[in-house]
Design a protein around this motif. Structure first.
Motif, PDB file in Angstrom:
ATOM      1  N   SER A 133       1.007  -1.170  -0.099  1.00  0.00           N
ATOM      2  CA  SER A 133       0.095  -0.010  -0.506  1.00  0.00           C
ATOM      3  C   SER A 133       0.774   0.869  -0.170  1.00  0.00           C
ATOM      4  N   GLY A 134       0.453   2.040  -0.940  1.00  0.00           N
ATOM      5  CA  GLY A 134       1.575   3.590  -0.703  1.00  0.00           C
ATOM      6  C   GLY A 134       0.264   4.398  -1.737  1.00  0.00           C
ATOM      7  N   PRO A 135       0.816   5.868  -1.707  1.00  0.00           N
ATOM      8  CA  PRO A 135       2.083   6.419  -1.090  1.00  0.00           C
ATOM      9  C   PRO A 135       1.794   6.038   0.218  1.00  0.00           C
ATOM     10  N   ILE A 136       3.100   5.980   1.896  1.00  0.00           N
ATOM     11  CA  ILE A 136       2.719   6.493   2.757  1.00  0.00           C
ATOM     12  C   ILE A 136       3.129   7.248   3.107  1.00  0.00           C
ATOM     13  N   GLU A 137       2.146   7.998   3.584  1.00  0.00           N
ATOM     14  CA  GLU A 137       1.771   9.724   3.770  1.00  0.00           C
ATOM     15  C   GLU A 137       1.762   9.825   5.264  1.00  0.00           C
ATOM     16  N   PRO A 138       2.834   9.433   6.587  1.00  0.00           N
ATOM     17  CA  PRO A 138       1.920  10.105   7.648  1.00  0.00           C
ATOM     18  C   PRO A 138       1.608  10.684   7.920  1.00  0.00           C
ATOM     19  N   ARG A 139       1.041  10.798   8.965  1.00  0.00           N
ATOM     20  CA  ARG A 139      -0.078  12.632   9.263  1.00  0.00           C
ATOM     21  C   ARG A 139       0.589  12.984  10.732  1.00  0.00           C
ATOM     22  N   ASN A 140       1.500  12.409  11.493  1.00  0.00           N
ATOM     23  CA  ASN A 140       1.862  12.618  12.591  1.00  0.00           C
ATOM     24  C   ASN A 140       3.275  12.220  13.297  1.00  0.00           C
ATOM     25  N   ILE A 141       3.793  13.432  13.943  1.00  0.00           N
ATOM     26  CA  ILE A 141       4.822  12.819  14.094  1.00  0.00           C
ATOM     27  C   ILE A 141       5.406  10.825  15.264  1.00  0.00           C
ATOM     28  N   TYR A 142       4.625  10.789  15.126  1.00  0.00           N
ATOM     29  CA  TYR A 142       4.698   9.155  14.788  1.00  0.00           C
ATOM     30  C   TYR A 142       5.004   8.591  14.322  1.00  0.00           C
ATOM     31  N   GLY A 143       4.088   8.504  13.594  1.00  0.00           N
ATOM     32  CA  GLY A 143       3.902   7.537  11.804  1.00  0.00           C
ATOM     33  C   GLY A 143       5.603   8.304  11.338  1.00  0.00           C
ATOM     34  N   VAL A 144       5.868   9.599  11.048  1.00  0.00           N
ATOM     35  CA  VAL A 144       7.357   9.982  10.140  1.00  0.00           C
ATOM     36  C   VAL A 144       8.160   9.464  11.330  1.00  0.00           C
ATOM     37  N   THR A 145       8.344   9.268  12.693  1.00  0.00           N
ATOM     38  CA  THR A 145       9.767   8.916  13.027  1.00  0.00           C
ATOM     39  C   THR A 145       9.276   6.810  13.007  1.00  0.00           C
TER      40      THR A 145
END
Length: 324
Positions: A133-145
């Motif tokens: 699945s993608g694109p991966i686009e985390p919505r907060n700093i938790y997901g980004v890190t």
């Protein structure tokens, strides 16, 4: 093996540590909070500490289950997430490489796969989510890190041949959801076993399977969630009338739920597919939605943990540590 387990005092760690010992491994627990299975107090962000742990305990493999999580967003600044979840993961990977390890297991999250569009459930069909699945686009700093840490695992495999298994676990926390009020508690957790949850026991078993299989697999990312009864062909109807789809697989679900005073989901906006883990790791969660219905039918205990009063050990006793 002599295994370093980070997050050993946490919810997953308290189940995983004894499971590792039961499989014959010697476990060294590292956490910022004290606990039964924590031998070393400190943060993975402390490089000197990590190096000492490797040297003093003869570490041969790492399961990195520690870090900051989504609820921590309200307690810690973004920089702390970077220090712990990204730099801390790098510290462990570099020490593992220096020690000549052949395996490293990283606890990631399906949360990083949820963009704001998926979170808003604006689509006219449920979103089917697997490792492609993608694109991966985390919505907060938790997901980004967490996504950044996954990237570090991938690079460690590519550049140094360290077998790195990333487990994107779905929900297994025991406390109430901080974003869903209706239904709440046990009802919500039961519903989520259809499409976005697993038990903490299954999460621990997945890590043990990954540790054992890592050298044969190399690098890979796996979604870890209870097996869903749904197929991709159900996605449109799941969004429109989830109860009808559920009834086809579980005809007695509605009556069992009604007897408990529970409600089935009217609409489902996302489904996690854990099939790759079953095919490659040979791992399948033992607990699923059918187990919930069996408990309701037989009057037995529910097959998952629910503790509205649960507080992470690192947050007990005040504001918690500077680094986790």
């Amino acid at each position: 093996m002599r295994v370093l387990l980070t997050g050993s005092s946490g919810w997953l760690g308290r189940f995983l540590a004894p499971m590792l010992r039961g499989a014959g491994h010697h476990v060294t627990g590292l956490d910022v909070a004290p606990g039964t299975d924590t031998q070393v107090l400190g943060s993975v962000a402390d490089r000197a500490l990590v190096e000492r742990v490797f040297a003093d305990h003869g570490i041969e493999a790492v399961i990195h289950a520690g870090g900051l999580h989504k609820p921590d967003i309200v307690r810690y600044p973004a920089q702390t997430f970077v220090d712990v979840n990204v730099a801390g993961t790098l510290n462990l990977l570099e020490c593992a490489k220096a020690a000549g390890h052949d395996r490293f297991v990283f606890t990631s999250t399906t949360s990083l796969m949820i963009s704001q569009a998926i979170r808003d459930e604006a689509s006219d069909a449920a979103v089917w989510l697997d490792e492609t699945s993608g694109p991966i686009e985390p919505r907060n700093i938790y997901g980004v890190t967490k996504l950044a840490a996954e990237g570090l695992c991938r690079i460690a495999a590519l550049e140094h041949g360290l077998a790195t298994i990333v487990l994107r676990t779905s929900r297994f926390f025991p406390e109430d959801d901080d974003t869903h009020a209706v239904p709440s508690g046990e009802n919500l957790k039961a519903n989520e076993l259809l499409h976005r949850r697993l038990t903490v026991e299954d999460a621990a078993r997945a890590h043990l399977a990954a540790l054992e299989r890592a050298p044969a697999v190399g690098h890979s990312v796996f979604v870890i969630s209870a097996p869903t009864p749904f197929g991709r062909e159900d996605c449109a109807e799941l969004k429109r009338d989830a109860a009808a789809v559920i009834a086809r697989s579980f005809p007695e679900a509605a009556s069992l739920y009604a007897a408990r005073g529970w409600t089935l989901p009217a609409s489902i906006g996302r489904v996690y597919d854990a099939g790759l883990a079953e095919r490659v790791l040979g791992f399948r969660c033992a607990t699923d939605f059918a187990a919930v219905l069996a408990a309701l039918r037989d009057g037995g205990p529910l097959p998952f943990a629910h503790d509205p009063a649960y507080v992470s050990p690192k947050e007990r006793g005040g504001d918690g540590p500077v680094l986790a």
